[in-house]
Write a protein that holds these residues in place. Structure first.
Motif, PDB file in Angstrom:
ATOM      1  N   VAL A  98      -5.248   5.281  -7.362  1.00  0.00           N
ATOM      2  CA  VAL A  98      -4.146   4.485  -6.815  1.00  0.00           C
ATOM      3  C   VAL A  98      -3.871   4.877  -5.369  1.00  0.00           C
ATOM      4  CG1 VAL A  98      -1.693   3.940  -7.057  1.00  0.00           C
ATOM      5  CG2 VAL A  98      -3.136   4.124  -9.094  1.00  0.00           C
ATOM      6  N   LEU A  99      -3.961   6.168  -5.070  1.00  0.00           N
ATOM      7  CA  LEU A  99      -3.758   6.644  -3.706  1.00  0.00           C
ATOM      8  C   LEU A  99      -4.723   5.962  -2.742  1.00  0.00           C
ATOM      9  CD1 LEU A  99      -2.762   8.671  -1.514  1.00  0.00           C
ATOM     10  CD2 LEU A  99      -4.483  10.270  -2.395  1.00  0.00           C
ATOM     11  N   MET A 100      -5.991   5.862  -3.117  1.00  0.00           N
ATOM     12  CA  MET A 100      -6.990   5.299  -2.217  1.00  0.00           C
ATOM     13  C   MET A 100      -6.852   3.786  -2.081  1.00  0.00           C
ATOM     14  SD  MET A 100      -8.395   7.866  -0.979  1.00  0.00           S
ATOM     15  CE  MET A 100      -9.870   7.282  -0.150  1.00  0.00           C
ATOM     16  N   ILE A 101      -6.372   3.112  -3.115  1.00  0.00           N
ATOM     17  CA  ILE A 101      -6.059   1.691  -2.961  1.00  0.00           C
ATOM     18  C   ILE A 101      -4.969   1.515  -1.901  1.00  0.00           C
ATOM     19  CG2 ILE A 101      -4.994  -0.296  -4.087  1.00  0.00           C
ATOM     20  CD1 ILE A 101      -6.391   0.519  -6.660  1.00  0.00           C
ATOM     21  N   GLY A 102      -3.919   2.317  -2.008  1.00  0.00           N
ATOM     22  CA  GLY A 102      -2.853   2.259  -1.017  1.00  0.00           C
ATOM     23  C   GLY A 102      -3.348   2.544   0.383  1.00  0.00           C
ATOM     24  N   GLY A 137       0.808  -1.214   0.000  1.00  0.00           N
ATOM     25  CA  GLY A 137       0.000   0.000   0.000  1.00  0.00           C
ATOM     26  C   GLY A 137       0.838   1.259   0.000  1.00  0.00           C
ATOM     27  N   GLN A 138       1.921   1.263   0.759  1.00  0.00           N
ATOM     28  CA  GLN A 138       2.802   2.431   0.795  1.00  0.00           C
ATOM     29  C   GLN A 138       3.441   2.689  -0.567  1.00  0.00           C
ATOM     30  OE1 GLN A 138       5.218   0.923   3.986  1.00  0.00           O
ATOM     31  NE2 GLN A 138       4.338   2.324   5.489  1.00  0.00           N
ATOM     32  N   CYS A 139       3.818   1.632  -1.259  1.00  0.00           N
ATOM     33  CA  CYS A 139       4.397   1.798  -2.595  1.00  0.00           C
ATOM     34  C   CYS A 139       3.366   2.399  -3.551  1.00  0.00           C
ATOM     35  CB  CYS A 139       4.905   0.465  -3.114  1.00  0.00           C
ATOM     36  SG  CYS A 139       6.353  -0.171  -2.239  1.00  0.00           S
ATOM     37  N   CYS A 140       2.107   1.955  -3.443  1.00  0.00           N
ATOM     38  CA  CYS A 140       1.039   2.543  -4.273  1.00  0.00           C
ATOM     39  C   CYS A 140       0.922   4.035  -4.020  1.00  0.00           C
ATOM     40  CB  CYS A 140      -0.290   1.855  -3.984  1.00  0.00           C
ATOM     41  SG  CYS A 140      -0.436   0.166  -4.582  1.00  0.00           S
ATOM     42  N   MET A 141       0.933   4.438  -2.758  1.00  0.00           N
ATOM     43  CA  MET A 141       0.786   5.847  -2.407  1.00  0.00           C
ATOM     44  C   MET A 141       1.974   6.669  -2.896  1.00  0.00           C
ATOM     45  SD  MET A 141      -0.903   5.483   1.428  1.00  0.00           S
ATOM     46  CE  MET A 141      -1.571   7.143   1.467  1.00  0.00           C
ATOM     47  N   ALA A 142       3.171   6.103  -2.777  1.00  0.00           N
ATOM     48  CA  ALA A 142       4.362   6.831  -3.223  1.00  0.00           C
ATOM     49  C   ALA A 142       4.347   7.025  -4.743  1.00  0.00           C
ATOM     50  CB  ALA A 142       5.621   6.080  -2.795  1.00  0.00           C
ATOM     51  N   VAL A 143       3.960   5.994  -5.478  1.00  0.00           N
ATOM     52  CA  VAL A 143       3.883   6.108  -6.940  1.00  0.00           C
ATOM     53  C   VAL A 143       2.838   7.148  -7.331  1.00  0.00           C
ATOM     54  CG1 VAL A 143       3.207   4.888  -9.042  1.00  0.00           C
ATOM     55  CG2 VAL A 143       4.749   3.795  -7.405  1.00  0.00           C
ATOM     56  N   ALA A 144       1.684   7.117  -6.660  1.00  0.00           N
ATOM     57  CA  ALA A 144       0.641   8.099  -6.964  1.00  0.00           C
ATOM     58  C   ALA A 144       1.127   9.514  -6.686  1.00  0.00           C
ATOM     59  CB  ALA A 144      -0.607   7.795  -6.136  1.00  0.00           C
ATOM     60  N   GLY A 145       1.798   9.709  -5.544  1.00  0.00           N
ATOM     61  CA  GLY A 145       2.290  11.043  -5.200  1.00  0.00           C
ATOM     62  C   GLY A 145       3.337  11.549  -6.172  1.00  0.00           C
ATOM     63  N   ALA A 146       4.284  10.681  -6.549  1.00  0.00           N
ATOM     64  CA  ALA A 146       5.330  11.094  -7.483  1.00  0.00           C
ATOM     65  C   ALA A 146       4.743  11.449  -8.845  1.00  0.00           C
ATOM     66  CB  ALA A 146       6.372   9.984  -7.615  1.00  0.00           C
ATOM     67  N   GLY A 147       3.815  10.615  -9.336  1.00  0.00           N
ATOM     68  CA  GLY A 147       3.200  10.892 -10.633  1.00  0.00           C
ATOM     69  C   GLY A 147       2.415  12.190 -10.636  1.00  0.00           C
ATOM     70  N   MET A 148       1.653  12.438  -9.569  1.00  0.00           N
ATOM     71  CA  MET A 148       0.856  13.669  -9.521  1.00  0.00           C
ATOM     72  C   MET A 148       1.739  14.899  -9.330  1.00  0.00           C
ATOM     73  SD  MET A 148      -2.751  12.665  -7.651  1.00  0.00           S
ATOM     74  CE  MET A 148      -2.038  12.033  -6.131  1.00  0.00           C
ATOM     75  N   LEU A 149       2.854  14.754  -8.636  1.00  0.00           N
ATOM     76  CA  LEU A 149       3.753  15.895  -8.469  1.00  0.00           C
ATOM     77  C   LEU A 149       4.346  16.307  -9.825  1.00  0.00           C
ATOM     78  CD1 LEU A 149       5.146  17.877  -6.572  1.00  0.00           C
ATOM     79  CD2 LEU A 149       6.951  16.174  -6.221  1.00  0.00           C
ATOM     80  N   VAL A 150       4.764  15.332 -10.616  1.00  0.00           N
ATOM     81  CA  VAL A 150       5.261  15.638 -11.957  1.00  0.00           C
ATOM     82  C   VAL A 150       4.170  16.308 -12.786  1.00  0.00           C
ATOM     83  CG1 VAL A 150       6.055  14.620 -14.129  1.00  0.00           C
ATOM     84  CG2 VAL A 150       7.004  13.811 -11.951  1.00  0.00           C
ATOM     85  N   GLY A 151       2.969  15.756 -12.735  1.00  0.00           N
ATOM     86  CA  GLY A 151       1.868  16.326 -13.500  1.00  0.00           C
ATOM     87  C   GLY A 151       1.484  17.717 -13.041  1.00  0.00           C
ATOM     88  N   ALA A 152       1.543  17.968 -11.729  1.00  0.00           N
ATOM     89  CA  ALA A 152       1.161  19.273 -11.204  1.00  0.00           C
ATOM     90  C   ALA A 152       2.178  20.351 -11.549  1.00  0.00           C
ATOM     91  CB  ALA A 152       0.983  19.188  -9.682  1.00  0.00           C
ATOM     92  N   ILE A 153       3.460  20.006 -11.524  1.00  0.00           N
ATOM     93  CA  ILE A 153       4.506  20.999 -11.771  1.00  0.00           C
ATOM     94  C   ILE A 153       4.635  21.328 -13.253  1.00  0.00           C
ATOM     95  CG2 ILE A 153       6.994  21.428 -11.650  1.00  0.00           C
ATOM     96  CD1 ILE A 153       7.055  19.830  -9.053  1.00  0.00           C
ATOM     97  N   TRP A 154       4.623  20.307 -14.096  1.00  0.00           N
ATOM     98  CA  TRP A 154       4.945  20.534 -15.501  1.00  0.00           C
ATOM     99  C   TRP A 154       3.745  20.525 -16.454  1.00  0.00           C
ATOM    100  CZ3 TRP A 154       8.770  17.683 -12.720  1.00  0.00           C
ATOM    101  CH2 TRP A 154       9.996  18.338 -12.618  1.00  0.00           C
ATOM    102  N   PHE A 155       2.616  19.963 -16.013  1.00  0.00           N
ATOM    103  CA  PHE A 155       1.495  19.832 -16.945  1.00  0.00           C
ATOM    104  C   PHE A 155       0.179  20.409 -16.433  1.00  0.00           C
ATOM    105  CE2 PHE A 155       4.458  16.272 -17.640  1.00  0.00           C
ATOM    106  CZ  PHE A 155       4.836  16.541 -18.955  1.00  0.00           C
ATOM    107  N   GLY A 156       0.222  21.081 -15.282  1.00  0.00           N
ATOM    108  CA  GLY A 156      -0.988  21.695 -14.759  1.00  0.00           C
ATOM    109  C   GLY A 156      -2.043  20.708 -14.291  1.00  0.00           C
ATOM    110  N   MET A 157      -1.659  19.501 -13.924  1.00  0.00           N
ATOM    111  CA  MET A 157      -2.536  18.437 -13.432  1.00  0.00           C
ATOM    112  C   MET A 157      -3.677  18.125 -14.387  1.00  0.00           C
ATOM    113  SD  MET A 157      -2.887  16.067 -11.251  1.00  0.00           S
ATOM    114  CE  MET A 157      -1.845  16.463  -9.838  1.00  0.00           C
ATOM    115  N   PRO A 158      -3.386  17.432 -15.495  1.00  0.00           N
ATOM    116  CA  PRO A 158      -4.452  17.034 -16.415  1.00  0.00           C
ATOM    117  C   PRO A 158      -5.443  16.100 -15.737  1.00  0.00           C
ATOM    118  CG  PRO A 158      -2.393  15.950 -16.978  1.00  0.00           C
ATOM    119  CD  PRO A 158      -2.060  16.973 -15.936  1.00  0.00           C
TER     120      PRO A 158
END
Length: 415
Positions: free
Chosen positions: A329-333, A298-319
């Motif tokens: 994925v965050l809620m599964i974790g 579950g922790q790995c799921c949350m970390a992957v979700a956080g890293a992916g959304m951080l990239v999307g928020a910084i460079w792509f405006g969170m599509p």
């Protein structure tokens, strides 16, 4: 008259799960649903509250903060109080406070009054949650405790699934105040359910005298257990990401990406459903697969979700699609981490069930209360703070599991 016996305790030779009737588990699920209901039915209406009171998004999010602060205080006081006075009567009193506070919320003339009423509503909800959880801890132990608590959380996932859908329906036929009238009615139903189903699970000879003074002593004992602290950190750090999501998702999905309240509610329900399924899977695996291993997944799921959304928020405006997948994925974790971490925390200090539940609840809901305004610091048009909190919470949760709660720190076994 159909009421439960005054006292219910596990019999020698019986398993803990068989000592916990299905009806009692169902009512505990209902009682602990006050938090997701009081939060999730309401978040859909954030923009409406902001417009009616002519205030800011940050001020509306502070009504979440006061609610979470109340939740923490309620659990801090309710746990040791029930250790001293028993479970049943304090539980009934807490449900009545939820009803009264919900009525004040429905009638609130200003955002300030709403914040104060939400504090009281959270206090009553936290009081009820910690005592209901302590009833289960009184009656179940070890792997059985993990299984029952996961069932409670898994089935209790119905509340967050239905909450936003109910909230969206209420906005179609009423307004945000109607939400609190509904919560008042549900609080009354909780009282009746507790009267007829919840037993007194803490006999006189197992109660601790001394109230908060005894709580301080017991709290020092449980906090001296390194593994208990580690599992508390494991569960509570995971809460950071979840409540960053709760506080900001209405703005990320509706304001930034144009989802309607109904579409937002459907997505919120899908995410809650994912959490529910994950919790039920964890319950099925209890005793067969190491609980620590389940938490790590579950922790790995949350970390992957956080890293992916951080990239999307910084460079792509969170599509939109990235936000939808990331939240899912965050809620599964979360479904794999939070209840399992809390169950392991309780299992390593079984001599203080009320106190351990109170400490865990206080830290969880205080963390949630701090998270909500921090997640909104960037305003309603950025997802960067939310993504940072999700990733940071996952990493701190990993530290709690792998460092603070590492198995060789004590001779006790872990389910």
């Amino acid at each position: 008259m159909g009421r439960v016996p005054a006292t219910l305790t596990p019999l020698p030779g019986r398993t803990a799960v068989r000592a916990v009737p299905t009806a009692l588990v169902a009512v505990v699920v209902f009682l602990t649903a006050v938090a997701p209901l009081a939060t999730d039915m309401y978040v859909t209406a954030f923009p409406s509250v902001e417009a009616e009171f002519r205030t800011s998004a940050s001020a509306v999010q502070l009504t979440l903060t006061t609610f979470f602060a109340g939740m923490g205080l309620g659990q801090l006081v309710g746990g040791p109080f029930s250790d001293q006075r028993g479970r049943r009567r304090p539980l009934l009193a807490g449900t009545l406070l939820v009803v009264a506070a919900s009525v004040v919320c429905a009638l609130a003339p200003s955002i300030g009054v709403l914040m104060a009423a939400r504090l009281l509503q959270g206090f009553g909800g936290g009081w009820v949650m910690v005592i209901a959880r302590a009833v289960i801890v009184d009656l179940a132990h070890g792997a059985q405790l993990v299984r029952v608590l996961n069932v409670v959380m898994g089935i209790g996932g119905i509340a967050p699934v239905l909450g936003p859908l109910f909230g969206a329906a209420i906005l179609r036929f009423g307004d945000w105040r109607t939400t609190f009238w509904v919560l008042a009615g549900l609080g009354a139903l909780m009282w009746f359910s507790a009267v007829f189903v919840v037993p007194e699970s803490l006999p006189l000879d197992r109660r601790h005298a001394g109230g908060l003074r005894t709580f301080r002593s017991a709290a020092r004992q449980v906090l001296a257990d390194r593994r208990f602290v580690g599992y508390v950190v494991t569960a509570c750090a995971a809460f950071v990401g979840v409540f960053a999501y709760v506080a900001t998702s209405p703005f990320i999905l509706q304001t930034m990406n144009g989802l309607s309240p109904t579409a937002y509610a459907i997505d919120f329900a899908a995410n809650a459903g994912a959490m529910t399924i994950a919790s039920l899977v964890a319950a099925r695996l209890a005793g067969r697969v190491s609980t620590r291993r389940i938490i790590l997944v579950g922790q790995c799921c949350m970390a992957v979700a956080g890293a992916g959304m951080l990239v999307g928020a910084i460079w792509f405006g969170m599509p939109l699609m990235l936000a939808l997948i990331g939240f899912f994925v965050l809620m599964i974790g979360n479904g794999l981490v939070v209840t399992n971490g809390g169950a392991l925390a309780s299992s390593v200090v079984p001599e203080h069930p009320g106190t351990s539940s109170a400490v865990l609840g206080l830290v969880q809901w205080t963390t949630a209360g701090v998270t909500a305004p921090v997640a909104g610091l960037g305003g309603s048009d950025t997802a960067v703070p939310m993504a940072v909190l999700v990733l940071g919470g996952a990493l701190v949760s990993l530290y709690g599991l792998l460092v603070l709660a590492r198995p060789h720190t004590t001779g006790r076994t872990t389910p």
